[in-house]
Design a protein around this motif. Structure first.
Motif, PDB file in Angstrom:
ATOM      1  N   GLY A 270       7.944  83.356 102.006  1.00 40.31           N
ATOM      2  CA  GLY A 270       7.956  84.590 101.234  1.00 40.31           C
ATOM      3  C   GLY A 270       7.758  84.439  99.746  1.00 40.31           C
ATOM      4  N   TYR A 271       8.216  85.431  99.033  1.00 33.08           N
ATOM      5  CA  TYR A 271       7.967  85.556  97.599  1.00 33.08           C
ATOM      6  C   TYR A 271       8.476  84.363  96.811  1.00 33.08           C
ATOM      7  CZ  TYR A 271       7.936  87.756  92.951  1.00 33.08           C
ATOM      8  OH  TYR A 271       7.717  88.041  91.629  1.00 33.08           O
ATOM      9  N   ASP A 272       9.629  83.805  97.209  1.00 34.45           N
ATOM     10  CA  ASP A 272      10.271  82.762  96.418  1.00 34.45           C
ATOM     11  C   ASP A 272       9.747  81.357  96.707  1.00 34.45           C
ATOM     12  OD1 ASP A 272      12.022  84.478  94.990  1.00 34.45           O
ATOM     13  OD2 ASP A 272      13.283  84.649  96.764  1.00 34.45           O
ATOM     14  N   VAL A 273       8.752  81.218  97.562  1.00 31.81           N
ATOM     15  CA  VAL A 273       8.227  79.874  97.839  1.00 31.81           C
ATOM     16  C   VAL A 273       7.600  79.257  96.592  1.00 31.81           C
ATOM     17  CG1 VAL A 273       5.887  80.545  98.561  1.00 31.81           C
ATOM     18  CG2 VAL A 273       6.961  78.511  99.556  1.00 31.81           C
ATOM     19  N   ILE A 274       7.282  80.075  95.605  1.00 28.10           N
ATOM     20  CA  ILE A 274       6.719  79.573  94.350  1.00 28.10           C
ATOM     21  C   ILE A 274       7.672  78.579  93.682  1.00 28.10           C
ATOM     22  CG2 ILE A 274       7.696  81.473  92.992  1.00 28.10           C
ATOM     23  CD1 ILE A 274       4.249  79.821  92.467  1.00 28.10           C
ATOM     24  N   GLU A 275       8.956  78.663  93.985  1.00 19.77           N
ATOM     25  CA  GLU A 275       9.929  77.745  93.405  1.00 19.77           C
ATOM     26  C   GLU A 275       9.697  76.307  93.862  1.00 19.77           C
ATOM     27  OE1 GLU A 275      13.750  79.320  94.376  1.00 19.77           O
ATOM     28  OE2 GLU A 275      13.418  81.207  93.283  1.00 19.77           O
ATOM     29  N   MET A 276       8.960  76.133  94.965  1.00 21.14           N
ATOM     30  CA  MET A 276       8.655  74.796  95.478  1.00 21.14           C
ATOM     31  C   MET A 276       7.228  74.377  95.130  1.00 21.14           C
ATOM     32  SD  MET A 276      10.458  74.706  99.225  1.00 21.14           S
ATOM     33  CE  MET A 276      10.189  72.924  99.348  1.00 21.14           C
TER      34      MET A 276
END
Length: 452
Positions: free
Chosen positions: A300-306
Protein backbone atom coordinates in the motif's frame (compact mmCIF):
# COMPACT_ATOMS: atom_id res chain seq x y z
CA UNK A 1 -31.33 50.29 11.48
CA UNK A 2 -28.34 50.62 9.17
CA UNK A 3 -28.34 49.58 5.55
CA UNK A 4 -25.27 47.38 6.26
CA UNK A 5 -27.36 45.11 8.52
CA UNK A 6 -29.66 44.35 5.58
CA UNK A 7 -26.84 43.99 3.05
CA UNK A 8 -24.64 41.64 5.11
CA UNK A 9 -26.79 38.48 4.64
CA UNK A 10 -27.08 39.23 0.92
CA UNK A 11 -23.32 39.66 0.56
CA UNK A 12 -22.66 36.43 2.45
CA UNK A 13 -25.03 34.53 0.19
CA UNK A 14 -23.37 36.10 -2.86
CA UNK A 15 -19.93 35.07 -1.63
CA UNK A 16 -21.14 31.51 -1.08
CA UNK A 17 -22.64 31.40 -4.57
CA UNK A 18 -19.39 32.68 -6.05
CA UNK A 19 -17.44 30.08 -4.14
CA UNK A 20 -19.80 27.36 -5.34
CA UNK A 21 -19.29 28.49 -8.93
CA UNK A 22 -15.54 28.02 -8.64
CA UNK A 23 -15.97 24.33 -7.83
CA UNK A 24 -15.99 21.87 -10.68
CA UNK A 25 -16.82 18.18 -10.90
CA UNK A 26 -15.53 15.16 -12.75
CA UNK A 27 -16.98 14.88 -16.26
CA UNK A 28 -19.98 12.57 -16.05
CA UNK A 29 -20.91 11.10 -19.43
CA UNK A 30 -23.16 8.21 -20.41
CA UNK A 31 -23.19 5.25 -22.75
CA UNK A 32 -24.33 7.45 -25.63
CA UNK A 33 -21.05 9.37 -25.50
CA UNK A 34 -19.04 6.16 -25.25
CA UNK A 35 -20.90 4.65 -28.19
CA UNK A 36 -20.28 7.66 -30.39
CA UNK A 37 -16.71 7.99 -29.08
CA UNK A 38 -15.04 10.94 -27.40
CA UNK A 39 -11.92 12.87 -28.35
CA UNK A 40 -9.25 13.70 -25.79
CA UNK A 41 -9.84 16.64 -23.50
CA UNK A 42 -8.00 16.74 -20.18
CA UNK A 43 -9.55 18.56 -17.22
CA UNK A 44 -7.60 19.03 -14.00
CA UNK A 45 -9.30 19.26 -10.62
CA UNK A 46 -7.27 20.45 -7.64
CA UNK A 47 -8.05 19.38 -4.08
CA UNK A 48 -6.20 20.60 -0.99
CA UNK A 49 -6.93 20.74 2.72
CA UNK A 50 -8.45 24.17 2.07
CA UNK A 51 -10.93 22.67 -0.42
CA UNK A 52 -11.26 18.98 0.44
CA UNK A 53 -14.64 18.49 -1.24
CA UNK A 54 -14.47 21.28 -3.81
CA UNK A 55 -12.56 20.50 -6.99
CA UNK A 56 -10.96 23.69 -8.25
CA UNK A 57 -10.43 23.84 -12.03
CA UNK A 58 -6.70 24.02 -12.58
CA UNK A 59 -4.89 25.83 -15.35
CA UNK A 60 -2.52 23.76 -17.49
CA UNK A 61 -0.18 26.70 -18.02
CA UNK A 62 -0.60 29.27 -15.22
CA UNK A 63 -0.27 27.98 -11.65
CA UNK A 64 -0.93 31.43 -10.22
CA UNK A 65 -4.42 31.27 -11.73
CA UNK A 66 -5.28 28.26 -9.58
CA UNK A 67 -6.26 29.14 -5.99
CA UNK A 68 -4.75 27.00 -3.21
CA UNK A 69 -2.02 25.34 -5.30
CA UNK A 70 1.15 25.52 -3.24
CA UNK A 71 4.49 24.73 -4.91
CA UNK A 72 6.09 23.87 -1.56
CA UNK A 73 3.68 20.99 -0.94
CA UNK A 74 4.10 17.52 -2.43
CA UNK A 75 1.71 16.82 -5.30
CA UNK A 76 -0.18 13.60 -6.02
CA UNK A 77 -1.98 12.92 -9.30
CA UNK A 78 -4.88 10.45 -9.57
CA UNK A 79 -5.22 9.15 -13.15
CA UNK A 80 -8.24 6.96 -13.94
CA UNK A 81 -8.52 4.35 -16.67
CA UNK A 82 -10.88 3.14 -19.37
CA UNK A 83 -14.51 4.29 -18.93
CA UNK A 84 -16.60 2.21 -21.38
CA UNK A 85 -19.90 3.56 -20.02
CA UNK A 86 -18.76 7.18 -19.59
CA UNK A 87 -19.69 7.32 -15.90
CA UNK A 88 -17.51 9.00 -13.29
CA UNK A 89 -15.49 6.65 -11.03
CA UNK A 90 -17.47 6.11 -7.81
CA UNK A 91 -14.27 6.09 -5.75
CA UNK A 92 -12.69 9.32 -7.01
CA UNK A 93 -13.90 11.59 -4.19
CA UNK A 94 -12.93 9.22 -1.40
CA UNK A 95 -9.50 8.72 -2.96
CA UNK A 96 -8.60 12.41 -2.87
CA UNK A 97 -9.99 12.89 0.64
CA UNK A 98 -8.01 9.97 2.07
CA UNK A 99 -4.80 11.29 0.53
CA UNK A 100 -5.40 14.68 2.12
CA UNK A 101 -6.05 13.07 5.49
CA UNK A 102 -2.64 11.45 5.24
CA UNK A 103 -0.62 14.48 4.23
CA UNK A 104 -0.87 18.19 3.48
CA UNK A 105 -0.51 18.05 -0.31
CA UNK A 106 -1.89 19.12 -3.65
CA UNK A 107 -4.12 16.38 -5.08
CA UNK A 108 -4.78 16.70 -8.81
CA UNK A 109 -7.50 14.52 -10.31
CA UNK A 110 -6.74 14.01 -13.98
CA UNK A 111 -10.14 13.88 -15.68
CA UNK A 112 -9.64 12.51 -19.19
CA UNK A 113 -13.10 10.98 -19.40
CA UNK A 114 -13.41 12.65 -22.80
CA UNK A 115 -11.00 10.23 -24.37
CA UNK A 116 -11.47 7.31 -21.97
CA UNK A 117 -15.23 7.11 -22.56
CA UNK A 118 -15.27 5.04 -25.72
CA UNK A 119 -16.51 1.51 -26.34
CA UNK A 120 -13.58 1.23 -28.75
CA UNK A 121 -10.79 0.27 -26.36
CA UNK A 122 -8.19 0.62 -29.13
CA UNK A 123 -9.02 4.30 -29.46
CA UNK A 124 -8.91 4.85 -25.70
CA UNK A 125 -5.53 3.13 -25.59
CA UNK A 126 -4.22 5.47 -28.33
CA UNK A 127 -5.45 8.45 -26.32
CA UNK A 128 -3.21 7.54 -23.38
CA UNK A 129 -0.20 8.91 -25.26
CA UNK A 130 -1.90 12.28 -25.72
CA UNK A 131 -2.85 12.45 -22.05
CA UNK A 132 0.75 11.61 -21.12
CA UNK A 133 1.99 14.49 -23.28
CA UNK A 134 -0.50 16.81 -21.61
CA UNK A 135 0.65 15.86 -18.11
CA UNK A 136 4.30 16.10 -19.10
CA UNK A 137 3.76 19.70 -20.20
CA UNK A 138 1.97 20.47 -16.94
CA UNK A 139 4.72 18.95 -14.79
CA UNK A 140 7.32 21.02 -16.66
CA UNK A 141 5.30 24.15 -15.84
CA UNK A 142 5.24 23.06 -12.22
CA UNK A 143 9.00 22.46 -12.28
CA UNK A 144 9.60 25.93 -13.73
CA UNK A 145 7.62 27.33 -10.81
CA UNK A 146 9.79 25.63 -8.21
CA UNK A 147 8.09 22.25 -7.73
CA UNK A 148 10.55 19.43 -7.06
CA UNK A 149 10.00 16.44 -9.37
CA UNK A 150 10.95 14.19 -6.50
CA UNK A 151 7.89 15.44 -4.58
CA UNK A 152 5.47 14.27 -7.31
CA UNK A 153 3.53 11.02 -6.99
CA UNK A 154 1.51 9.69 -9.93
CA UNK A 155 -1.19 7.12 -9.07
CA UNK A 156 -2.52 5.45 -12.22
CA UNK A 157 -5.39 2.98 -12.45
CA UNK A 158 -5.52 0.56 -15.42
CA UNK A 159 -4.81 2.67 -18.53
CA UNK A 160 -3.91 5.47 -16.13
CA UNK A 161 -0.91 3.43 -14.96
CA UNK A 162 0.61 3.56 -18.43
CA UNK A 163 -0.23 7.28 -18.73
CA UNK A 164 1.83 7.74 -15.57
CA UNK A 165 4.59 5.72 -17.20
CA UNK A 166 4.57 7.82 -20.38
CA UNK A 167 4.71 11.00 -18.29
CA UNK A 168 7.55 9.73 -16.16
CA UNK A 169 9.54 8.53 -19.18
CA UNK A 170 9.30 11.96 -20.85
CA UNK A 171 10.76 13.42 -17.66
CA UNK A 172 13.66 10.94 -17.70
CA UNK A 173 12.46 9.02 -14.66
CA UNK A 174 12.87 12.01 -12.34
CA UNK A 175 9.35 11.78 -10.89
CA UNK A 176 9.50 10.67 -7.27
CA UNK A 177 6.98 7.83 -7.37
CA UNK A 178 4.53 6.04 -9.63
CA UNK A 179 1.90 3.74 -8.16
CA UNK A 180 0.17 1.47 -10.69
CA UNK A 181 -3.13 -0.14 -9.67
CA UNK A 182 -3.74 -3.17 -11.88
CA UNK A 183 -2.10 -1.65 -14.97
CA UNK A 184 -3.97 -2.48 -18.18
CA UNK A 185 -2.87 -5.62 -20.01
CA UNK A 186 -4.73 -5.68 -23.36
CA UNK A 187 -2.62 -4.08 -26.16
CA UNK A 188 0.25 -3.50 -23.70
CA UNK A 189 1.28 -7.08 -22.95
CA UNK A 190 4.28 -8.03 -25.04
CA UNK A 191 5.15 -4.43 -25.81
CA UNK A 192 8.56 -2.90 -25.23
CA UNK A 193 9.24 -0.87 -22.05
CA UNK A 194 8.92 2.32 -24.14
CA UNK A 195 5.31 1.35 -24.93
CA UNK A 196 4.16 0.87 -21.34
CA UNK A 197 5.01 1.49 -17.71
CA UNK A 198 8.39 0.18 -16.55
CA UNK A 199 10.66 0.68 -13.50
CA UNK A 200 12.76 3.37 -15.17
CA UNK A 201 9.80 5.75 -15.40
CA UNK A 202 10.19 7.05 -11.83
CA UNK A 203 12.59 6.92 -8.91
CA UNK A 204 10.26 4.35 -7.33
CA UNK A 205 7.52 2.31 -9.01
CA UNK A 206 5.15 0.11 -6.98
CA UNK A 207 2.53 -2.01 -8.72
CA UNK A 208 -0.55 -3.96 -7.60
CA UNK A 209 -1.94 -6.79 -9.75
CA UNK A 210 -5.50 -8.09 -9.26
CA UNK A 211 -6.71 -9.25 -12.69
CA UNK A 212 -3.74 -10.64 -14.62
CA UNK A 213 -5.83 -13.22 -16.48
CA UNK A 214 -8.15 -10.65 -18.08
CA UNK A 215 -7.89 -6.85 -17.93
CA UNK A 216 -4.61 -6.48 -16.02
CA UNK A 217 -0.92 -6.82 -16.84
CA UNK A 218 0.66 -10.16 -15.85
CA UNK A 219 4.40 -9.45 -15.78
CA UNK A 220 6.23 -7.58 -13.03
CA UNK A 221 6.85 -4.01 -14.20
CA UNK A 222 7.82 -2.14 -11.02
CA UNK A 223 10.53 -2.04 -8.42
CA UNK A 224 8.06 -4.00 -6.30
CA UNK A 225 5.01 -5.84 -7.65
CA UNK A 226 2.24 -7.00 -5.31
CA UNK A 227 0.02 -9.88 -6.45
CA UNK A 228 -3.14 -9.96 -4.35
CA UNK A 229 -4.51 -13.52 -4.22
CA UNK A 230 -2.07 -14.44 -6.96
CA UNK A 231 -3.35 -11.58 -9.13
CA UNK A 232 -6.52 -13.40 -10.24
CA UNK A 233 -10.04 -14.22 -9.03
CA UNK A 234 -10.35 -11.85 -6.09
CA UNK A 235 -12.41 -13.27 -3.18
CA UNK A 236 -15.94 -11.93 -3.15
CA UNK A 237 -15.98 -11.22 -6.89
CA UNK A 238 -18.48 -13.06 -9.13
CA UNK A 239 -17.27 -16.26 -10.78
CA UNK A 240 -19.90 -16.43 -13.53
CA UNK A 241 -21.09 -14.12 -16.29
CA UNK A 242 -24.61 -14.21 -14.83
CA UNK A 243 -23.49 -11.51 -12.37
CA UNK A 244 -23.52 -8.98 -15.22
CA UNK A 245 -20.91 -6.23 -15.52
CA UNK A 246 -19.49 -7.01 -12.06
CA UNK A 247 -18.08 -10.25 -13.51
CA UNK A 248 -15.88 -8.24 -15.89
CA UNK A 249 -14.77 -5.37 -13.66
CA UNK A 250 -14.76 -6.61 -10.05
CA UNK A 251 -11.28 -8.20 -10.03
CA UNK A 252 -9.81 -5.24 -11.91
CA UNK A 253 -11.46 -2.63 -9.70
CA UNK A 254 -10.49 -4.43 -6.49
CA UNK A 255 -7.02 -2.89 -6.86
CA UNK A 256 -8.48 0.54 -6.07
CA UNK A 257 -10.32 -0.63 -2.97
CA UNK A 258 -7.30 -2.47 -1.61
CA UNK A 259 -5.23 0.69 -2.00
CA UNK A 260 -7.92 2.87 -0.39
CA UNK A 261 -7.89 0.56 2.61
CA UNK A 262 -4.13 0.96 2.93
CA UNK A 263 -4.70 4.73 3.10
CA UNK A 264 -7.22 4.25 5.91
CA UNK A 265 -4.75 2.17 7.95
CA UNK A 266 -7.54 -0.14 9.06
CA UNK A 267 -5.11 -3.03 9.06
CA UNK A 268 -1.97 -4.21 7.27
CA UNK A 269 -1.40 -6.75 4.48
CA UNK A 270 2.13 -8.11 4.70
CA UNK A 271 3.41 -9.43 1.36
CA UNK A 272 6.01 -12.16 0.92
CA UNK A 273 8.59 -12.36 -1.89
CA UNK A 274 8.18 -15.56 -3.89
CA UNK A 275 8.65 -17.00 -7.36
CA UNK A 276 5.03 -18.19 -7.60
CA UNK A 277 1.70 -17.99 -5.80
CA UNK A 278 1.61 -21.75 -5.32
CA UNK A 279 4.96 -21.72 -3.53
CA UNK A 280 3.69 -18.87 -1.35
CA UNK A 281 0.56 -20.82 -0.37
CA UNK A 282 2.71 -23.88 0.35
CA UNK A 283 4.66 -21.87 2.89
CA UNK A 284 7.93 -21.98 0.95
CA UNK A 285 8.51 -18.21 0.90
CA UNK A 286 8.45 -16.94 4.47
CA UNK A 287 11.99 -15.61 4.87
CA UNK A 288 11.84 -11.85 5.44
CA UNK A 289 15.40 -11.42 6.71
CA UNK A 290 16.56 -9.93 3.39
CA UNK A 291 14.46 -6.83 4.10
CA UNK A 292 16.16 -6.10 7.41
CA UNK A 293 14.44 -5.25 10.72
CA UNK A 294 11.13 -4.02 9.22
CA UNK A 295 10.57 -7.48 7.74
CA UNK A 296 8.60 -8.20 4.58
CA UNK A 297 6.93 -5.16 2.97
CA UNK A 298 3.43 -4.00 3.84
CA UNK A 299 1.28 -3.47 0.76
CA UNK A 300 0.00 0.00 0.00
CA UNK A 301 0.70 3.68 0.37
CA UNK A 302 3.40 3.33 3.04
CA UNK A 303 5.64 0.94 1.09
CA UNK A 304 7.60 4.03 0.05
CA UNK A 305 9.22 3.84 3.50
CA UNK A 306 11.13 0.78 2.24
CA UNK A 307 12.24 2.49 -0.96
CA UNK A 308 16.00 2.35 -0.34
CA UNK A 309 15.94 -1.33 0.58
CA UNK A 310 13.77 -2.29 -2.37
CA UNK A 311 15.86 -0.34 -4.86
CA UNK A 312 18.96 -2.23 -3.74
CA UNK A 313 17.16 -5.54 -4.27
CA UNK A 314 16.07 -4.85 -7.83
CA UNK A 315 12.64 -6.00 -9.01
CA UNK A 316 10.74 -7.87 -6.30
CA UNK A 317 7.57 -9.95 -6.75
CA UNK A 318 5.45 -10.40 -3.63
CA UNK A 319 2.20 -12.18 -2.77
CA UNK A 320 -0.52 -11.78 -0.17
CA UNK A 321 -4.07 -13.00 0.46
CA UNK A 322 -7.17 -10.98 1.29
CA UNK A 323 -10.67 -11.38 2.65
CA UNK A 324 -13.70 -11.11 0.32
CA UNK A 325 -14.66 -7.71 1.73
CA UNK A 326 -13.28 -4.93 3.93
CA UNK A 327 -11.33 -5.23 6.13
CA UNK A 328 -9.36 -7.08 3.46
CA UNK A 329 -6.25 -7.77 5.57
CA UNK A 330 -5.56 -11.29 6.77
CA UNK A 331 -3.24 -12.47 9.55
CA UNK A 332 -0.64 -15.09 8.67
CA UNK A 333 0.54 -17.99 10.82
CA UNK A 334 2.79 -20.91 10.02
CA UNK A 335 1.39 -24.27 11.05
CA UNK A 336 3.63 -27.26 11.80
CA UNK A 337 2.00 -30.65 12.40
CA UNK A 338 3.64 -33.97 13.17
CA UNK A 339 1.48 -37.10 13.16
CA UNK A 340 2.05 -40.72 14.13
CA UNK A 341 -0.43 -42.54 11.88
CA UNK A 342 1.00 -45.71 10.36
CA UNK A 343 -0.46 -44.85 6.94
CA UNK A 344 -0.05 -41.66 4.94
CA UNK A 345 -3.14 -39.45 4.92
CA UNK A 346 -4.05 -36.42 2.82
CA UNK A 347 -6.45 -33.73 3.97
CA UNK A 348 -7.30 -30.18 4.89
CA UNK A 349 -7.23 -28.39 8.25
CA UNK A 350 -9.56 -25.62 9.40
CA UNK A 351 -8.33 -23.68 12.43
CA UNK A 352 -10.26 -21.20 14.54
CA UNK A 353 -8.59 -19.00 17.16
CA UNK A 354 -10.63 -17.83 20.16
CA UNK A 355 -9.90 -14.95 22.51
CA UNK A 356 -12.89 -14.22 24.66
CA UNK A 357 -15.64 -13.25 22.21
CA UNK A 358 -13.12 -12.69 19.38
CA UNK A 359 -12.69 -15.33 16.69
CA UNK A 360 -10.49 -15.75 13.63
CA UNK A 361 -10.72 -18.55 11.06
CA UNK A 362 -8.22 -20.00 8.59
CA UNK A 363 -8.96 -22.70 6.02
CA UNK A 364 -5.95 -24.39 4.39
CA UNK A 365 -7.75 -25.53 1.27
CA UNK A 366 -5.62 -24.66 -1.78
CA UNK A 367 -4.40 -28.28 -1.88
CA UNK A 368 -4.51 -31.36 0.34
CA UNK A 369 -1.63 -31.58 2.81
CA UNK A 370 0.33 -34.81 3.20
CA UNK A 371 0.54 -36.26 6.70
CA UNK A 372 3.23 -38.92 7.15
CA UNK A 373 4.35 -40.59 10.39
CA UNK A 374 7.02 -38.64 12.28
CA UNK A 375 7.38 -36.24 9.37
CA UNK A 376 6.72 -32.53 9.86
CA UNK A 377 3.97 -31.08 7.67
CA UNK A 378 4.24 -27.31 7.18
CA UNK A 379 1.34 -25.12 6.10
CA UNK A 380 0.56 -21.42 5.83
CA UNK A 381 -2.68 -20.35 7.53
CA UNK A 382 -4.34 -17.04 6.64
CA UNK A 383 -6.80 -15.94 9.32
CA UNK A 384 -9.66 -13.65 8.39
CA UNK A 385 -8.97 -11.24 11.25
CA UNK A 386 -6.36 -10.37 13.87
CA UNK A 387 -6.94 -11.59 17.40
CA UNK A 388 -5.97 -8.74 19.72
CA UNK A 389 -6.10 -10.61 23.02
CA UNK A 390 -4.34 -13.83 24.09
CA UNK A 391 -5.65 -16.95 22.35
CA UNK A 392 -7.38 -19.09 24.96
CA UNK A 393 -8.86 -21.80 22.70
CA UNK A 394 -8.20 -23.52 19.37
CA UNK A 395 -10.90 -25.19 17.30
CA UNK A 396 -9.64 -27.68 14.72
CA UNK A 397 -11.35 -29.64 11.96
CA UNK A 398 -9.69 -32.23 9.71
CA UNK A 399 -11.31 -33.36 6.47
CA UNK A 400 -10.16 -35.50 3.58
CA UNK A 401 -12.61 -33.86 1.19
CA UNK A 402 -13.50 -37.29 -0.21
CA UNK A 403 -16.99 -38.54 0.66
CA UNK A 404 -16.50 -41.91 -1.07
CA UNK A 405 -13.68 -43.14 1.17
CA UNK A 406 -13.82 -44.28 4.81
CA UNK A 407 -13.50 -41.65 7.52
CA UNK A 408 -9.97 -41.28 8.88
CA UNK A 409 -8.50 -40.26 12.18
CA UNK A 410 -5.46 -38.04 12.25
CA UNK A 411 -3.35 -38.74 15.33
CA UNK A 412 -1.44 -35.55 16.05
CA UNK A 413 1.77 -35.79 18.02
CA UNK A 414 2.54 -32.04 17.94
CA UNK A 415 0.85 -28.91 16.62
CA UNK A 416 2.56 -25.52 16.53
CA UNK A 417 1.13 -22.18 15.32
CA UNK A 418 3.57 -19.31 14.88
CA UNK A 419 2.41 -15.75 14.04
CA UNK A 420 4.34 -14.30 11.10
CA UNK A 421 3.64 -10.64 11.74
CA UNK A 422 4.26 -10.29 15.47
CA UNK A 423 6.82 -11.46 18.00
CA UNK A 424 4.24 -13.27 20.09
CA UNK A 425 5.18 -16.73 21.31
CA UNK A 426 4.03 -19.73 19.24
CA UNK A 427 0.95 -21.70 20.32
CA UNK A 428 1.30 -25.46 20.83
CA UNK A 429 -0.77 -28.56 21.56
CA UNK A 430 0.40 -32.15 22.00
CA UNK A 431 -1.09 -35.64 21.68
CA UNK A 432 -4.65 -35.38 20.38
CA UNK A 433 -6.78 -36.96 17.66
CA UNK A 434 -8.70 -35.34 14.84
CA UNK A 435 -11.58 -37.30 13.37
CA UNK A 436 -12.67 -36.66 9.80
CA UNK A 437 -15.27 -33.84 9.69
CA UNK A 438 -15.49 -33.51 13.48
CA UNK A 439 -14.48 -30.27 15.16
CA UNK A 440 -12.58 -30.39 18.43
CA UNK A 441 -11.72 -27.51 20.74
CA UNK A 442 -8.56 -27.51 22.84
CA UNK A 443 -6.58 -25.07 24.93
CA UNK A 444 -3.14 -24.09 23.64
CA UNK A 445 -0.17 -24.47 25.96
CA UNK A 446 3.34 -23.01 25.90
CA UNK A 447 5.59 -24.74 23.40
CA UNK A 448 8.14 -27.04 25.01
CA UNK A 449 11.00 -25.78 22.83
CA UNK A 450 11.80 -23.25 20.13
CA UNK A 451 13.11 -25.74 17.60
CA UNK A 452 9.97 -27.60 16.63
Amino acid sequence: MSLWKYLTPVLLISVQICKAQTCDEFTDLDFKHAFLGTSVSVKLLLYTRENVSCGLPMSHTDLSATPNFNVSRPTTFIIHGFRPTGSAPVWIGEFSQLLLERKDMNVIVVDWNRGAANINYVKAKENTLKVGENLTALVKVMQNNGVSLESIHLIGISLGAHIAGFTGAKLNGSIGRITALDPAGPLFTGGSPEERLDPSDAQFVDVLHTDIDALGFRQAIGHIDFYANGGTDQPGCPLTIFAGTAYFKCDHQRSVYLYLESLKRICESRAFPCSSYRDFLDGKCLDCSQFGPPGCPIFGYDVIEMKDTLLKMGQTKTYFKTNPQSPFCMTTYTVHIMTWNKEVHFGYITIKLHSGSEEAVAITDHQASKFKKFTETKMLAHFDSDIKGPVDKLSLTFTTGNVLKPLYKLRVLRLRLTPMETKERPLCRYDFTLEDNKKITVRPIPCEDNNF
